[in-house]
Scaffold this motif. Sequence first.
Motif, PDB file in Angstrom:
ATOM      1  N   GLU A  43     -14.725  -0.053  -2.849  1.00 16.60           N
ATOM      2  CA  GLU A  43     -15.054   1.346  -3.035  1.00 16.60           C
ATOM      3  C   GLU A  43     -13.811   2.128  -3.472  1.00 16.60           C
ATOM      4  OE1 GLU A  43     -18.707   1.758   0.201  1.00 16.60           O
ATOM      5  OE2 GLU A  43     -16.866   2.898   0.467  1.00 16.60           O
ATOM      6  N   ARG A  44     -14.072   3.264  -4.077  1.00 17.88           N
ATOM      7  CA  ARG A  44     -12.989   4.156  -4.478  1.00 17.88           C
ATOM      8  C   ARG A  44     -12.256   4.650  -3.231  1.00 17.88           C
ATOM      9  NH1 ARG A  44     -15.050   8.452  -8.593  1.00 17.88           N
ATOM     10  NH2 ARG A  44     -15.473   6.518  -9.692  1.00 17.88           N
ATOM     11  N   GLU A  45     -10.924   4.670  -3.277  1.00 13.94           N
ATOM     12  CA  GLU A  45     -10.139   5.111  -2.135  1.00 13.94           C
ATOM     13  C   GLU A  45      -9.113   6.157  -2.561  1.00 13.94           C
ATOM     14  OE1 GLU A  45      -7.626   2.114  -0.397  1.00 13.94           O
ATOM     15  OE2 GLU A  45      -6.939   1.372  -2.339  1.00 13.94           O
ATOM     16  N   LEU A  46      -8.771   7.011  -1.613  1.00 19.13           N
ATOM     17  CA  LEU A  46      -7.780   8.046  -1.882  1.00 19.13           C
ATOM     18  C   LEU A  46      -6.393   7.427  -1.924  1.00 19.13           C
ATOM     19  CD1 LEU A  46      -7.697  11.576  -0.365  1.00 19.13           C
ATOM     20  CD2 LEU A  46      -5.649  10.173  -0.278  1.00 19.13           C
ATOM     21  N   VAL A  47      -5.596   7.868  -2.891  1.00 20.62           N
ATOM     22  CA  VAL A  47      -4.229   7.381  -3.037  1.00 20.62           C
ATOM     23  C   VAL A  47      -3.230   8.449  -2.597  1.00 20.62           C
ATOM     24  CG1 VAL A  47      -2.476   6.633  -4.684  1.00 20.62           C
ATOM     25  CG2 VAL A  47      -4.833   5.797  -4.888  1.00 20.62           C
ATOM     26  N   ALA A  48      -3.369   9.656  -3.150  1.00 23.19           N
ATOM     27  CA  ALA A  48      -2.406  10.719  -2.873  1.00 23.19           C
ATOM     28  C   ALA A  48      -3.028  12.067  -3.184  1.00 23.19           C
ATOM     29  CB  ALA A  48      -1.135  10.525  -3.701  1.00 23.19           C
ATOM     30  N   THR A  49      -2.533  13.099  -2.499  1.00 22.92           N
ATOM     31  CA  THR A  49      -2.980  14.458  -2.760  1.00 22.92           C
ATOM     32  C   THR A  49      -1.784  15.378  -2.911  1.00 22.92           C
ATOM     33  OG1 THR A  49      -3.072  15.241  -0.460  1.00 22.92           O
ATOM     34  CG2 THR A  49      -4.989  14.035  -1.279  1.00 22.92           C
ATOM     35  N   ILE A  50      -1.995  16.493  -3.606  1.00 23.91           N
ATOM     36  CA  ILE A  50      -0.960  17.507  -3.750  1.00 23.91           C
ATOM     37  C   ILE A  50      -1.637  18.868  -3.713  1.00 23.91           C
ATOM     38  CG2 ILE A  50      -1.004  17.370  -6.295  1.00 23.91           C
ATOM     39  CD1 ILE A  50       2.063  17.941  -6.173  1.00 23.91           C
ATOM     40  N   THR A  51      -1.079  19.792  -2.954  1.00 23.44           N
ATOM     41  CA  THR A  51      -1.677  21.112  -2.830  1.00 23.44           C
ATOM     42  C   THR A  51      -1.585  21.890  -4.135  1.00 23.44           C
ATOM     43  OG1 THR A  51       0.429  21.861  -1.909  1.00 23.44           O
ATOM     44  CG2 THR A  51      -1.302  21.291  -0.344  1.00 23.44           C
ATOM     45  N   SER A  52      -2.304  22.984  -4.181  1.00 22.19           N
ATOM     46  CA  SER A  52      -2.402  23.749  -5.423  1.00 22.19           C
ATOM     47  C   SER A  52      -1.045  24.217  -5.931  1.00 22.19           C
ATOM     48  CB  SER A  52      -3.334  24.946  -5.229  1.00 22.19           C
ATOM     49  OG  SER A  52      -2.884  25.759  -4.157  1.00 22.19           O
ATOM     50  N   ALA A  53      -0.162  24.606  -5.035  1.00 21.59           N
ATOM     51  CA  ALA A  53       1.167  25.063  -5.446  1.00 21.59           C
ATOM     52  C   ALA A  53       2.165  23.918  -5.565  1.00 21.59           C
ATOM     53  CB  ALA A  53       1.688  26.100  -4.461  1.00 21.59           C
ATOM     54  N   GLY A  54       1.747  22.744  -5.193  1.00 24.58           N
ATOM     55  CA  GLY A  54       2.636  21.588  -5.267  1.00 24.58           C
ATOM     56  C   GLY A  54       3.642  21.509  -4.136  1.00 24.58           C
ATOM     57  N   ASP A  55       3.408  22.250  -3.060  1.00 20.47           N
ATOM     58  CA  ASP A  55       4.405  22.316  -1.997  1.00 20.47           C
ATOM     59  C   ASP A  55       4.162  21.337  -0.863  1.00 20.47           C
ATOM     60  OD1 ASP A  55       3.122  25.395  -0.431  1.00 20.47           O
ATOM     61  OD2 ASP A  55       2.126  23.638  -1.262  1.00 20.47           O
ATOM     62  N   SER A  56       3.073  20.600  -0.934  1.00 21.15           N
ATOM     63  CA  SER A  56       2.792  19.615   0.100  1.00 21.15           C
ATOM     64  C   SER A  56       2.042  18.442  -0.506  1.00 21.15           C
ATOM     65  CB  SER A  56       1.959  20.235   1.222  1.00 21.15           C
ATOM     66  OG  SER A  56       1.727  19.302   2.253  1.00 21.15           O
ATOM     67  N   THR A  57       2.425  17.246  -0.070  1.00 23.94           N
ATOM     68  CA  THR A  57       1.792  16.030  -0.586  1.00 23.94           C
ATOM     69  C   THR A  57       1.380  15.126   0.564  1.00 23.94           C
ATOM     70  OG1 THR A  57       3.949  14.931  -0.780  1.00 23.94           O
ATOM     71  CG2 THR A  57       3.120  16.076  -2.743  1.00 23.94           C
ATOM     72  N   PHE A  58       0.456  14.235   0.264  1.00 22.97           N
ATOM     73  CA  PHE A  58      -0.002  13.245   1.236  1.00 22.97           C
ATOM     74  C   PHE A  58      -0.209  11.935   0.509  1.00 22.97           C
ATOM     75  CE2 PHE A  58      -2.152  11.342   4.726  1.00 22.97           C
ATOM     76  CZ  PHE A  58      -3.163  10.570   4.161  1.00 22.97           C
ATOM     77  N   TYR A  59       0.159  10.856   1.190  1.00 20.74           N
ATOM     78  CA  TYR A  59      -0.015   9.523   0.624  1.00 20.74           C
ATOM     79  C   TYR A  59      -0.751   8.652   1.629  1.00 20.74           C
ATOM     80  CZ  TYR A  59       3.522  11.257  -2.541  1.00 20.74           C
ATOM     81  OH  TYR A  59       4.202  12.023  -3.440  1.00 20.74           O
ATOM     82  N   ALA A  60      -1.655   7.854   1.114  1.00 21.64           N
ATOM     83  CA  ALA A  60      -2.426   6.965   1.977  1.00 21.64           C
ATOM     84  C   ALA A  60      -1.738   5.621   2.098  1.00 21.64           C
ATOM     85  CB  ALA A  60      -3.820   6.765   1.391  1.00 21.64           C
TER      86      ALA A  60
END
Length: 117
Positions: A43-60
């Motif tokens: 299944e499709r999985e989340l890799v990374a996210t970045i907030t709208s302003a680019g000030d916060s990121t998340f990695y799986a």
Amino acid sequence: VQFVESGGGLVQPGGSLRLSCAASGFTFSTYTMIWYRQAPGKERELVATITSAGDSTFYAGNMKGRFTISRDNAKNTVYLQMNSLKPEDTGVYYCNGRRYGRTLDSWGQGTQVTVSS
């Protein structure tokens, strides 16, 4: 809404790639942007996210420290720098946007990443 992913290819283990996703049809700068991947048979999985302003990121998972997500709101583009690639990183990579807990309904064609010697 449209997403155009690019930058994938065949790379040896330990190599690097930089993916790009050009977005249009929505107010890009107000959305959290997300990279997903889908490995063969999974299944499709989340890799990374970045907030709208680019000030916060998340990695799986084990992507943290190897992958870097970034964005350019002036170009409506989100990037994924992938280093130290492993065979298990193989898959089709997609991007999408999320706001107020909802992901956009449209998906691009994705970009294929194959890590193999």
